[in-house]
Scaffold this motif. Structure first.
Motif, PDB file in Angstrom:
ATOM      1  N   VAL A  42      56.749 -32.357  84.354  1.00  0.00           N
ATOM      2  CA  VAL A  42      56.203 -33.506  85.090  1.00  0.00           C
ATOM      3  C   VAL A  42      57.399 -34.267  85.654  1.00  0.00           C
ATOM      4  O   VAL A  42      58.307 -34.646  84.916  1.00  0.00           O
ATOM      5  CB  VAL A  42      55.359 -34.435  84.193  1.00  0.00           C
ATOM      6  CG1 VAL A  42      54.926 -35.682  84.975  1.00  0.00           C
ATOM      7  CG2 VAL A  42      54.138 -33.717  83.657  1.00  0.00           C
ATOM      8  N   ILE A  43      57.383 -34.476  86.979  1.00  0.00           N
ATOM      9  CA  ILE A  43      58.545 -35.063  87.664  1.00  0.00           C
ATOM     10  C   ILE A  43      58.063 -36.126  88.649  1.00  0.00           C
ATOM     11  O   ILE A  43      57.074 -35.918  89.357  1.00  0.00           O
ATOM     12  CB  ILE A  43      59.328 -33.962  88.424  1.00  0.00           C
ATOM     13  CG1 ILE A  43      59.852 -32.911  87.434  1.00  0.00           C
ATOM     14  CG2 ILE A  43      60.461 -34.551  89.250  1.00  0.00           C
ATOM     15  CD1 ILE A  43      60.346 -31.636  88.095  1.00  0.00           C
ATOM     16  N   VAL A  44      58.752 -37.254  88.693  1.00  0.00           N
ATOM     17  CA  VAL A  44      58.458 -38.309  89.665  1.00  0.00           C
ATOM     18  C   VAL A  44      59.750 -38.651  90.411  1.00  0.00           C
ATOM     19  O   VAL A  44      60.758 -39.017  89.785  1.00  0.00           O
ATOM     20  CB  VAL A  44      57.880 -39.571  89.000  1.00  0.00           C
ATOM     21  CG1 VAL A  44      57.604 -40.640  90.064  1.00  0.00           C
ATOM     22  CG2 VAL A  44      56.607 -39.251  88.235  1.00  0.00           C
ATOM     23  N   LEU A  45      59.707 -38.524  91.734  1.00  0.00           N
ATOM     24  CA  LEU A  45      60.861 -38.811  92.586  1.00  0.00           C
ATOM     25  C   LEU A  45      60.490 -39.913  93.571  1.00  0.00           C
ATOM     26  O   LEU A  45      59.574 -39.742  94.377  1.00  0.00           O
ATOM     27  CB  LEU A  45      61.286 -37.554  93.363  1.00  0.00           C
ATOM     28  CG  LEU A  45      61.463 -36.257  92.552  1.00  0.00           C
ATOM     29  CD1 LEU A  45      61.733 -35.093  93.492  1.00  0.00           C
ATOM     30  CD2 LEU A  45      62.580 -36.410  91.534  1.00  0.00           C
ATOM     31  N   ASN A  46      61.179 -41.031  93.497  1.00  0.00           N
ATOM     32  CA  ASN A  46      60.938 -42.148  94.408  1.00  0.00           C
ATOM     33  C   ASN A  46      62.090 -42.276  95.397  1.00  0.00           C
ATOM     34  O   ASN A  46      63.250 -41.969  95.074  1.00  0.00           O
ATOM     35  CB  ASN A  46      60.792 -43.458  93.631  1.00  0.00           C
ATOM     36  CG  ASN A  46      59.618 -43.426  92.668  1.00  0.00           C
ATOM     37  OD1 ASN A  46      58.573 -42.854  92.976  1.00  0.00           O
ATOM     38  ND2 ASN A  46      59.790 -44.019  91.498  1.00  0.00           N
ATOM     39  N   SER A  47      61.783 -42.739  96.591  1.00  0.00           N
ATOM     40  CA  SER A  47      62.812 -42.847  97.631  1.00  0.00           C
ATOM     41  C   SER A  47      63.896 -43.850  97.265  1.00  0.00           C
ATOM     42  O   SER A  47      65.005 -43.786  97.805  1.00  0.00           O
ATOM     43  CB  SER A  47      62.164 -43.239  98.968  1.00  0.00           C
ATOM     44  OG  SER A  47      61.383 -44.411  98.832  1.00  0.00           O
ATOM     45  N   ASP A  48      63.600 -44.773  96.338  1.00  0.00           N
ATOM     46  CA  ASP A  48      64.600 -45.773  95.949  1.00  0.00           C
ATOM     47  C   ASP A  48      65.179 -45.533  94.558  1.00  0.00           C
ATOM     48  O   ASP A  48      65.815 -46.427  93.974  1.00  0.00           O
ATOM     49  CB  ASP A  48      63.998 -47.184  96.023  1.00  0.00           C
ATOM     50  CG  ASP A  48      62.748 -47.342  95.151  1.00  0.00           C
ATOM     51  OD1 ASP A  48      62.287 -46.331  94.586  1.00  0.00           O
ATOM     52  OD2 ASP A  48      62.233 -48.472  95.054  1.00  0.00           O
TER      53      ASP A  48
END
Length: 462
Positions: A386-392
């Motif tokens: 499970v991976i979460v990538l945010n632009s900031d």
């Protein structure tokens, strides 16, 4: 072999001769598809009933000239047989009855007869699946949704649902070979300890994308991630390379069709056509350019590492040559391909403003040197990434904590800045210490709910 006595027995009467001719013509026409895709599949029926004329023309253009040549020869041979066949004189009435009975028996097991039988079976499956989808649309959800301070934090939210990816074969989670070169370097949050709700697609996603109740065996289909996001409100889209209708696909499609904008590359079941996941990127670009007053949520459902893994590569290079063999190397290559797919999704999102990208796989797999398969008897099968990538994002953070897929709707709601109850606020991946430890972790092994934490672990192949 059954076709030869069928044609001989067809000549005992004009009626049986006409029946044989009609069956031959049907099979001749179907041979256009059969030469490329094999036996009858539910996808063909879906295409016949749910495809417009432009799509049909495009489909017919995909077949090589050889297919049309074989079909034409088959048609000409059928006509020649019908025109030149002569009715055989049977001396006794009872002999004629026996001959006609044998004709129908052999017809059932001949090529044309098999096609008719398969069409009837697939037709029943198609009708039942379509009714499930129609009925699901009319079911009202019971979500009571409030927005939080995190609502509309980003311009675009994208959820990528992977397929058959086991966490311990990703180099970003410590695997020794570079299967995720992009994820290894990118900033984001990487959950190490997520337990899926099942060891195969149906048992996992049906309880992940919808709200489970009790021990998780039962769930509320209408309370799903799409009906939840619609109440945000979000402008929801679902783009899928999995199937729309079929015994392995319909349950997920009942969630997908709740989106305001849906596109299935495979009209039938997932095995109908072996299409490339990267083809979804064109549709993603189109969705991202649509104007909307509400923030956008787009779901991309991959075929990912679904067996046969080598077929999933298409033109993607296989950079692995380990001693375990081709299928194992192809599995590693499909994971690297998923890594590259996520890179391309992130690049597309970055052109449209701020974004949050979440990825998870439905379940893991049993990975052996000569075989990659579903196996609900090992712990690894319930351990996807499970991976979460945010632009900031500023840091690359690995979150080591046991989190059950039972609470995925809470995680999903929190990610979108929505609250469905007081417990939702606890499942914030940005504040991992607040997430409660599950009292018992349960998952479905297709038969019953079990505790996957007590199952044996399959060693990782290096």
């Amino acid at each position: 072999l059954a076709l030869i006595p069928t044609l001989l027995l067809a000549q005992v009467s004009k009626s049986t001769l006409r029946i044989a001719f009609v069956l031959l013509v049907i099979y001749a026409i179907y041979s256009l598809t059969a030469l490329t895709f094999g036996s009858m599949k539910i996808a063909f029926l879906v295409s016949a009933f749910e495809t417009n004329s432009n799509e049909s023309i495009e489909y017919l253009k995909t077949f090589p000239a050889l297919n049309y040549g074989v079909m034409l020869l088959f048609l000409l041979a059928s006509i020649l047989f019908y025109k030149t066949a002569s009715i055989i004189s049977v001396p006794h009435f009872y002999y004629k009855v026996i001959a006609i009975a044998l004709f129908f028996i052999f017809t059932v097991f001949s090529w044309p007869g098999t096609l008719i039988r398969q069409t009837i079976v697939m037709g029943k499956e198609y009708y039942e699946a379509r009714q499930i989808l129609i009925n699901s649309i009319n079911q009202l959800d019971s979500w009571k949704v409030e927005t939080t301070s995190k609502y509309n934090q980003y311009d675009n939210y994208v959820l990528v649902i992977g397929e058959s990816v086991r966490k311990d074969y990703l180099s970003v989670y410590g695997y020794s070979h570079p299967t995720t070169p992009w994820l290894d370097k990118v900033n984001g949050k990487f959950v190490d300890g997520y337990i899926s709700m099942g060891a195969n697609t149906v048992s996992s996603l049906s309880r992940t994308l919808a709200q489970p109740v009790g021990d998780g065996m039962e769930f509320i289909p209408e309370n799903n991630i799409m009906t939840l996001a619609n109440k945000g409100p979000y402008f929801t889209s679902w783009i899928s390379n999995q199937g729309k209708i079929g015994r392995h696909d319909t349950s997920t499609s009942t969630v997908a069709i709740r989106a305001k904008n849906t596109f299935f590359m495979n009209k039938g079941d997932y095995s109908g056509q072996n299409l490339d996941d990267k083809d979804m990127l064109v549709h993603l670009d189109q969705v991202l350019k649509l104007k909307s007053e509400d923030p956008k949520l787009t779901v991309l459902h991959m075929l990912g590492s679904h067996p046969d893994t080598c077929e999933r590569l298409h033109d993607f290079p296989n950079n692995f040559n380990l001693e375990q063999g081709e299928r194992f190397n192809c599995y590693l290559a499909t994971i690297e391909k998923t890594d590259d797919f996520l890179r391309q999704v992130a690049e597309a999102l970055s052109k449209q403003g701020s974004y949050s990208l979440m990825y998870f796989s439905d379940h893991g797999m049993s990975v052996e040197s000569d075989m990659v398969r579903v196996d609900g008897k090992i712990k690894n099968a319930y351990e996807p990434p499970v991976i979460v990538l945010n632009s900031d994002d500023k840091d690359h953070i690995v979150i080591k904590k046991t989190i059950s897929g039972y609470n995925f709707t809470d995680i999903f709601a929190n990610w979108l800045g929505l609250s469905i109850d007081n417990e939702t606020k606890l499942y914030d991946l940005s504040h991992i210490s607040n997430i409660p430890e599950p009292k018992t972790v349960l998952a479905n092994n297709t038969v019953k709910m079990i505790n996957p934490m007590v199952l044996p672990e399959q060693p990782v192949l290096e």
